[in-house]
Motif scaffolding. Sequence first.
Motif, PDB file in Angstrom:
ATOM      1  N   HIS A  19      56.761  59.975  51.596  1.00 32.69           N
ATOM      2  CA  HIS A  19      55.593  60.424  52.361  1.00 32.69           C
ATOM      3  C   HIS A  19      54.560  61.009  51.414  1.00 32.69           C
ATOM      4  O   HIS A  19      54.869  61.440  50.301  1.00 32.69           O
ATOM      5  CB  HIS A  19      56.004  61.467  53.407  1.00 32.69           C
ATOM      6  N   SER A  21      52.223  63.898  50.235  1.00 32.66           N
ATOM      7  CA  SER A  21      52.266  65.352  50.331  1.00 32.66           C
ATOM      8  C   SER A  21      50.923  65.942  49.920  1.00 32.66           C
ATOM      9  O   SER A  21      50.606  66.003  48.730  1.00 32.66           O
ATOM     10  CB  SER A  21      53.370  65.923  49.431  1.00 32.66           C
ATOM     11  N   GLU A 127      55.530  72.668  54.351  1.00 31.47           N
ATOM     12  CA  GLU A 127      55.176  71.273  54.634  1.00 31.47           C
ATOM     13  C   GLU A 127      56.371  70.429  55.053  1.00 31.47           C
ATOM     14  O   GLU A 127      56.328  69.733  56.076  1.00 31.47           O
ATOM     15  CB  GLU A 127      54.508  70.646  53.400  1.00 31.47           C
ATOM     16  N   LEU A 131      57.209  68.590  58.823  1.00 32.35           N
ATOM     17  CA  LEU A 131      57.314  67.140  58.914  1.00 32.35           C
ATOM     18  C   LEU A 131      58.646  66.718  59.511  1.00 32.35           C
ATOM     19  O   LEU A 131      58.708  65.898  60.441  1.00 32.35           O
ATOM     20  CB  LEU A 131      57.148  66.534  57.514  1.00 32.35           C
ATOM     21  N   GLU A 135      59.707  64.891  63.253  1.00 30.08           N
ATOM     22  CA  GLU A 135      60.100  63.483  63.220  1.00 30.08           C
ATOM     23  C   GLU A 135      61.569  63.229  63.559  1.00 30.08           C
ATOM     24  O   GLU A 135      61.939  62.113  63.892  1.00 30.08           O
ATOM     25  CB  GLU A 135      59.822  62.907  61.833  1.00 30.08           C
TER      26      GLU A 135
END
Length: 279
Positions: A19, A21, A127, A131, A135
């Motif tokens: 992903h 960042s 962070e 995330l 998810e």
Amino acid sequence: MEKIGQNKCFGGNQLRYKHASPVLGCDMTFSIYLPPGASADAPVPVIYWLSGLTCTDENFVQKAGAQKYAAEHGVALVAPDTSPRGEHIPRDPDGAWDFGLGAGFYLDATNEPWRKNYRMYSYITEELPKLIEAEFPLTSKKSIMGHSMGGHGALTIALKNPGVYNAASAFSPICAPMECPWGVKAFSRYLGEDKTNWRQYDTCALIAERKNTIPLLVEQGSADSFLVEQLQPEKLQQACAQNQHPLDLRIRDGYDHSYFFIATFIGEHVAYHAERLKQ
């Protein structure tokens, strides 16, 4: 997120993702194990694992054998990378393995040229959890553990965030980074020469501040080649005794710093975390 790996494991799924960042200014990878039965209707608590120097997100998931115990206890495992990565990311100017790439030390750097990208503390505490919790079928309950540099990260992050983590443990942690070569090198470069700025990332210094009394479980091998110079568990033991901080320090005779040591006792640590995550 982009899924880049999936393997069935002990009835659950070992997954790997990439992903972007914004916190670190690069693409990052992480691995997550979801135990059997984890679903939107049956979310599970999560244990974060922080790895040591030179490691990536894959060392733990491939070598520790933790998935068996995570499946038995119904907990997820998350293993992030140990530093930002990419051609534009600054690295050790001397090409050494104990600083820069693979050696983020789970802090937020304030010195140039590191401050833009080396913000692993914010990545791990803010962070990445946001995330992952958005998810995957996870509850809000989390705990944290790690090895060596990652053991330092797990203990300091737990101590700096009262009430966030249900449990904290470490294998062979760097206990007093302000007083060992690995820590002094990393802190002086990432944070500058003012040692008052180092204290917020030193387990012993944080314990002395008495802001969080989360019990600490620490596993240490007596035959660890880094024991005396780099790890210094006796300083953690002394800090905890002086400040009435709960510590279970287990010295394991003949064990070293490797994943053979971790694999031997990881089941006990997963059980320790699972018990507290389900309280």
